[in-house]
Scaffold this motif. Structure first.
Motif, short mmCIF file in Angstrom:
data_model
loop_
_atom_site.label_atom_id
_atom_site.label_comp_id
_atom_site.label_asym_id
_atom_site.label_seq_id
_atom_site.Cartn_x
_atom_site.Cartn_y
_atom_site.Cartn_z
N UNK A 2 -57.46 -52.45 -9.31
CA UNK A 2 -58.90 -52.54 -9.70
C UNK A 2 -59.88 -53.69 -8.97
N UNK A 3 -59.24 -53.59 -7.46
CA UNK A 3 -60.22 -53.90 -6.66
C UNK A 3 -61.15 -55.58 -6.43
N UNK A 4 -61.07 -56.60 -7.16
CA UNK A 4 -61.40 -57.75 -7.25
C UNK A 4 -60.81 -58.46 -6.33
N UNK A 5 -60.22 -58.44 -5.41
CA UNK A 5 -59.10 -59.75 -4.50
C UNK A 5 -57.97 -60.37 -5.71
N UNK A 6 -57.95 -61.93 -5.43
CA UNK A 6 -56.96 -62.74 -5.65
C UNK A 6 -58.04 -63.10 -6.74
N UNK A 7 -57.81 -63.40 -8.03
CA UNK A 7 -58.02 -64.41 -9.41
C UNK A 7 -57.03 -65.11 -10.55
N UNK A 8 -58.06 -65.84 -11.00
CA UNK A 8 -57.32 -65.90 -12.29
C UNK A 8 -57.41 -64.75 -13.26
N UNK A 9 -56.01 -64.89 -13.91
CA UNK A 9 -56.33 -63.22 -14.75
C UNK A 9 -55.68 -64.41 -15.73
N UNK A 10 -56.09 -63.52 -16.83
CA UNK A 10 -55.20 -64.12 -18.71
C UNK A 10 -54.34 -63.74 -18.89
N UNK A 11 -53.09 -64.15 -19.76
CA UNK A 11 -51.73 -63.20 -19.64
C UNK A 11 -52.19 -61.61 -19.80
N UNK A 12 -52.98 -61.56 -20.99
CA UNK A 12 -53.47 -60.40 -21.67
C UNK A 12 -53.67 -59.04 -20.45
N UNK A 13 -54.58 -59.53 -19.41
CA UNK A 13 -55.36 -59.52 -18.17
C UNK A 13 -54.18 -58.36 -17.45
N UNK A 14 -53.03 -59.70 -17.53
CA UNK A 14 -51.80 -59.92 -16.36
C UNK A 14 -51.34 -58.20 -17.24
N UNK A 15 -51.04 -58.46 -18.77
CA UNK A 15 -50.49 -57.29 -18.96
C UNK A 15 -51.05 -56.17 -18.04
N UNK A 16 -52.46 -56.03 -19.11
CA UNK A 16 -53.57 -54.57 -18.42
C UNK A 16 -52.87 -54.43 -17.52
N UNK A 17 -53.85 -55.17 -16.18
CA UNK A 17 -52.65 -55.12 -15.07
C UNK A 17 -51.32 -53.69 -14.54
N UNK A 18 -50.12 -54.58 -15.11
CA UNK A 18 -49.03 -53.47 -14.80
C UNK A 18 -49.42 -52.67 -15.33
N UNK A 19 -49.92 -52.44 -16.58
CA UNK A 19 -50.64 -50.84 -17.04
C UNK A 19 -51.34 -50.08 -15.86
N UNK A 20 -52.63 -50.52 -15.34
CA UNK A 20 -53.16 -49.48 -14.98
C UNK A 20 -52.17 -49.11 -13.52
N UNK A 21 -51.33 -50.49 -12.96
CA UNK A 21 -50.62 -50.19 -12.62
C UNK A 21 -49.42 -48.69 -12.32
N UNK A 22 -48.94 -49.21 -13.69
CA UNK A 22 -48.34 -47.36 -13.83
C UNK A 22 -48.72 -46.20 -14.42
N UNK A 23 -49.84 -46.64 -14.28
CA UNK A 23 -50.63 -45.56 -14.96
C UNK A 23 -50.33 -44.23 -13.29
N UNK A 24 -51.15 -45.85 -12.38
CA UNK A 24 -51.86 -45.19 -10.88
C UNK A 24 -50.83 -44.62 -10.49
N UNK A 25 -49.47 -45.14 -10.47
CA UNK A 25 -48.19 -44.55 -9.48
C UNK A 25 -47.85 -43.88 -10.51
N UNK A 26 -47.53 -43.21 -11.79
CA UNK A 26 -47.19 -42.35 -12.23
C UNK A 26 -48.28 -40.91 -11.97
N UNK A 27 -49.38 -41.28 -11.61
CA UNK A 27 -50.28 -40.45 -11.84
C UNK A 27 -49.99 -39.23 -9.94
#
Length: 119
Positions: free
Chosen positions: A42-67
Motif C-alpha cells: 500500500x505504501x503508506x507506512x504504519x497507521x491504524x487500519x479498520x478490520x475491513x482494511x486489514x482484510x483488504x491488506x491481506x488480500x493485496x498481499x496474497x495477490x502480490x505474492x501470487x503474482x
C-alpha cells in the motif's frame, strides 16, 4: 515430514527472525506476515487500519505474492491509492496445509526478489 517441507520451514523461520530484526517484533503467523506485506504494498507506512482494511491488506498481499507466479496481475490503483488485482490463471485446488505452503514459498520469494532480503 518431507525434506522439502523441512527446508521450507527452516526458510520460514529465518524469514520470521529477519522480520523481527527489522520491526522489533516477531510475526505470530502467516497472516501477520501477509498483513505486513499488504502494508508495504500500500505504501503508506504504519497507521491504524479498520478490520475491513486489514482484510483488504491481506488480500493485496496474497495477490502480490501470487503474482510472482503469474496467478494475478495488477489492474491498477484506485483513487484512494489501493491496488486492485486481476486473477490470470486458476489457483490449484489444495487443502489448507498445501495452501499455506504455497503462500509461504511465495512470501519468501517476495522478500528476496522485491525487497532484496536474503533468506
Amino acid at each position: 515430514m518431507y525434506q522439502k517441507d523441512l527446508v521450507l520451514e527452516r526458510r520460514w523461520q529465518s524469514l520470521l527472525a529477519t522480520v523481527e530484526q527489522q520491526i522489533g517484533k516477531r510475526p505470530a503467523d502467516l497472516n501477520a506476515v501477509l498483513f505486513l506485506v499488504g502494508v508495504q504494498e500500500l505504501g503508506r507506512g504504519a497507521q491504524h487500519f479498520s478490520k475491513e482494511e486489514k482484510q483488504d491488506l491481506m488480500h493485496i498481499a496474497i495477490c502480490k505474492v501470487l503474482s510472482l507466479s503469474g496467478f494475478y496481475t495488477l489492474e491498477g490503483i484506485d483513487q484512494d491509492g489501493w491496488p486492485h488485482w486481476k486473477l490470470q490463471k486458476k489457483l490449484p485446488h489444495f487443502d489448507l496445509l498445501e495452501q499455506e505452503k504455497l503462500l509461504k514459498m511465495h512470501v519468501i520469494e517476495y522478500f528476496e526478489q522485491e525487497l532484496g532480503i536474503a533468506i
